[in-house]
Design a protein around this motif. Sequence first.
Motif, mmCIF file in Angstrom:
data_model
loop_
_atom_site.group_PDB
_atom_site.id
_atom_site.type_symbol
_atom_site.label_atom_id
_atom_site.label_comp_id
_atom_site.label_asym_id
_atom_site.label_seq_id
_atom_site.Cartn_x
_atom_site.Cartn_y
_atom_site.Cartn_z
ATOM 1 N N ARG A 116 -35.488 -40.356 -46.550
ATOM 2 C CA ARG A 116 -34.343 -41.218 -46.851
ATOM 3 C C ARG A 116 -33.020 -40.484 -46.610
ATOM 4 O O ARG A 116 -32.083 -41.047 -46.042
ATOM 5 C CB ARG A 116 -34.442 -41.701 -48.295
ATOM 6 C CG ARG A 116 -33.360 -42.690 -48.714
ATOM 7 C CD ARG A 116 -33.699 -43.316 -50.052
ATOM 8 N NE ARG A 116 -33.934 -42.313 -51.101
ATOM 9 C CZ ARG A 116 -35.132 -42.044 -51.640
ATOM 10 N NH1 ARG A 116 -36.210 -42.669 -51.224
ATOM 11 N NH2 ARG A 116 -35.246 -41.143 -52.591
ATOM 12 N N PHE A 117 -32.944 -39.229 -47.033
ATOM 13 C CA PHE A 117 -31.712 -38.446 -46.851
ATOM 14 C C PHE A 117 -31.356 -38.315 -45.376
ATOM 15 O O PHE A 117 -30.197 -38.530 -44.982
ATOM 16 C CB PHE A 117 -31.883 -37.060 -47.479
ATOM 17 C CG PHE A 117 -30.696 -36.155 -47.296
ATOM 18 C CD1 PHE A 117 -29.662 -36.165 -48.216
ATOM 19 C CD2 PHE A 117 -30.606 -35.295 -46.206
ATOM 20 C CE1 PHE A 117 -28.561 -35.341 -48.054
ATOM 21 C CE2 PHE A 117 -29.510 -34.469 -46.034
ATOM 22 C CZ PHE A 117 -28.478 -34.489 -46.960
ATOM 23 N N THR A 118 -32.316 -37.946 -44.559
ATOM 24 C CA THR A 118 -32.019 -37.769 -43.137
ATOM 25 C C THR A 118 -31.668 -39.096 -42.476
ATOM 26 O O THR A 118 -30.754 -39.160 -41.645
ATOM 27 C CB THR A 118 -33.201 -37.108 -42.421
ATOM 28 O OG1 THR A 118 -34.411 -37.828 -42.705
ATOM 29 C CG2 THR A 118 -33.369 -35.671 -42.885
ATOM 30 N N ASP A 156 -27.016 -30.553 -47.732
ATOM 31 C CA ASP A 156 -25.918 -31.496 -47.901
ATOM 32 C C ASP A 156 -24.695 -31.074 -47.099
ATOM 33 O O ASP A 156 -23.987 -31.911 -46.526
ATOM 34 C CB ASP A 156 -25.551 -31.645 -49.377
ATOM 35 C CG ASP A 156 -25.187 -30.319 -50.031
ATOM 36 O OD1 ASP A 156 -25.673 -29.252 -49.590
ATOM 37 O OD2 ASP A 156 -24.410 -30.340 -51.007
ATOM 38 N N LEU A 157 -24.447 -29.754 -47.024
ATOM 39 C CA LEU A 157 -23.315 -29.274 -46.240
ATOM 40 C C LEU A 157 -23.583 -29.402 -44.750
ATOM 41 O O LEU A 157 -22.666 -29.672 -43.972
ATOM 42 C CB LEU A 157 -22.988 -27.822 -46.612
ATOM 43 C CG LEU A 157 -22.573 -27.591 -48.067
ATOM 44 C CD1 LEU A 157 -22.141 -26.141 -48.265
ATOM 45 C CD2 LEU A 157 -21.443 -28.537 -48.472
ATOM 46 N N LEU A 165 -21.775 -31.548 -39.876
ATOM 47 C CA LEU A 165 -22.217 -31.919 -38.524
ATOM 48 C C LEU A 165 -22.261 -33.421 -38.307
ATOM 49 O O LEU A 165 -22.705 -33.884 -37.260
ATOM 50 C CB LEU A 165 -23.598 -31.293 -38.238
ATOM 51 C CG LEU A 165 -23.665 -29.758 -38.316
ATOM 52 C CD1 LEU A 165 -25.054 -29.263 -37.954
ATOM 53 C CD2 LEU A 165 -22.605 -29.102 -37.437
ATOM 54 N N LYS A 166 -21.799 -34.184 -39.314
ATOM 55 C CA LYS A 166 -21.772 -35.630 -39.139
ATOM 56 C C LYS A 166 -20.782 -35.996 -38.043
ATOM 57 O O LYS A 166 -19.828 -35.259 -37.764
ATOM 58 C CB LYS A 166 -21.399 -36.316 -40.449
ATOM 59 C CG LYS A 166 -19.960 -36.076 -40.887
ATOM 60 C CD LYS A 166 -19.658 -36.798 -42.191
ATOM 61 C CE LYS A 166 -18.202 -36.539 -42.620
ATOM 62 N NZ LYS A 166 -17.887 -37.189 -43.901
ATOM 63 N N THR A 179 -30.787 -24.274 -56.654
ATOM 64 C CA THR A 179 -29.882 -24.323 -55.511
ATOM 65 C C THR A 179 -29.924 -25.606 -54.700
ATOM 66 O O THR A 179 -28.960 -25.901 -53.982
ATOM 67 C CB THR A 179 -30.169 -23.152 -54.553
ATOM 68 O OG1 THR A 179 -31.516 -23.262 -54.049
ATOM 69 C CG2 THR A 179 -30.007 -21.809 -55.264
ATOM 70 N N SER A 180 -31.010 -26.360 -54.731
ATOM 71 C CA SER A 180 -31.092 -27.539 -53.868
ATOM 72 C C SER A 180 -30.081 -28.595 -54.287
ATOM 73 O O SER A 180 -29.967 -28.925 -55.471
ATOM 74 C CB SER A 180 -32.492 -28.153 -53.918
ATOM 75 O OG SER A 180 -32.507 -29.406 -53.239
ATOM 76 N N PRO A 181 -29.351 -29.167 -53.328
ATOM 77 C CA PRO A 181 -28.433 -30.259 -53.669
ATOM 78 C C PRO A 181 -29.172 -31.519 -54.124
ATOM 79 O O PRO A 181 -28.550 -32.412 -54.702
ATOM 80 C CB PRO A 181 -27.680 -30.496 -52.362
ATOM 81 C CG PRO A 181 -28.595 -30.017 -51.295
ATOM 82 C CD PRO A 181 -29.312 -28.838 -51.891
#
Length: 390
Positions: free
Chosen positions: A71-73, A254-255, A260-261, A285-287
Amino acid sequence: MFSDIDPSHPAADLVADLVIDWRTRGFLHPEPVTRADFLAARHSLFDGPFTWPLLVLRQSALENNIATLARFTRDHGLTFAPHGKTTMSPELCHAQLRAGAWGMTAANAAQTLAFRHFGVRRVLLASEVYDTGALRWLAGELDAGFECLVYADCLDGVATLAARAGARPFQVLIELGHPGGRTGCRGLDELRAIAGAITATPGVELAGVAGYEGTQPGPDEVRAYLRELRQAAELVRPLTPDLIVSAGGSAWLDLVAAELKDLDATVILRSGAYVAHDEGLYARTSPLRDVLQPAIEVWAQVISTPEPGLVLVGMGKRDIPYDIDLPIPRNGLTVERIQDQHTYLSGDGVRPGDLVAFGISHPCTAFDKWRVIPVVDDDHVVVDLITTYF
């Protein structure tokens, strides 16, 4: 189930042919039993044919994590090639591919060979390769229709690839590094020279640029590095018609998405540890730590309480990762140190024979210790088995 692979797929026989017997660590099955027959028994983890220690995977967490990154990608317009080094499991690779992954990422030629036998059709080989035998094999696979992206970070790398190319040229991503980091050319001037060499050399074709932001110390440095990677992409854009840009571990994805968007390119994310998540490094550490769930449990038995406040369990360095954080017990005890076959805990409230569940930190060094891993539902009934090939 994760092992439900289309019977017509090349990996189907690899998965179906699993046999559990005395050689299968963690299983008490002296006589051979097939995967199908073992699963049909619906064994409970706690009264089934198992011995301790044993690493298991929670089905609900795996399914949640795979769906979360898919979903994130998708929501961020990214292409996804999850890093298969975390699990080296055909069952989990295919689950990620079914969820929409473009292909898998490999760290070396041996992993690429394994993925090829898993039936994976596309691999991003995220490392420089100088092994001439491996390159000859890979060239033959490319000629047979396999798709693979490879790295180069210097002129020697370009020359080595070109010398071993077959009828189809190697598709090359120039890796951008940073001072004090790992591999990758140091700066845009070096990258420009490598790009020029690729375009002038038969046997190699420029596909784009790649990098890894995870060796940076913090978010500001990650952003600066990703902006330089974006500059690198723009620098090589005139030299390749279908630009590919790749980055992304599991800590700063997330960065990567933010920086790179809107880049006019195919942006390939390579996160891999997310599939199992953890209760240490990535829990910090994971967003996506509020959404991802730890999938790994290691169960070990208390074998001695020789003095007040000291507990010994029969679990050691061969069984559980300890490279970043010590194992994390879930019953209020504290791990003090770990040896080959023993883990020392401080605390009270357990007796010899009791089982203790542990979470882990850094799943990339967990799966390699287990050849066959039970997958359990939320009631700890075994519903599937996954295999690993390290």
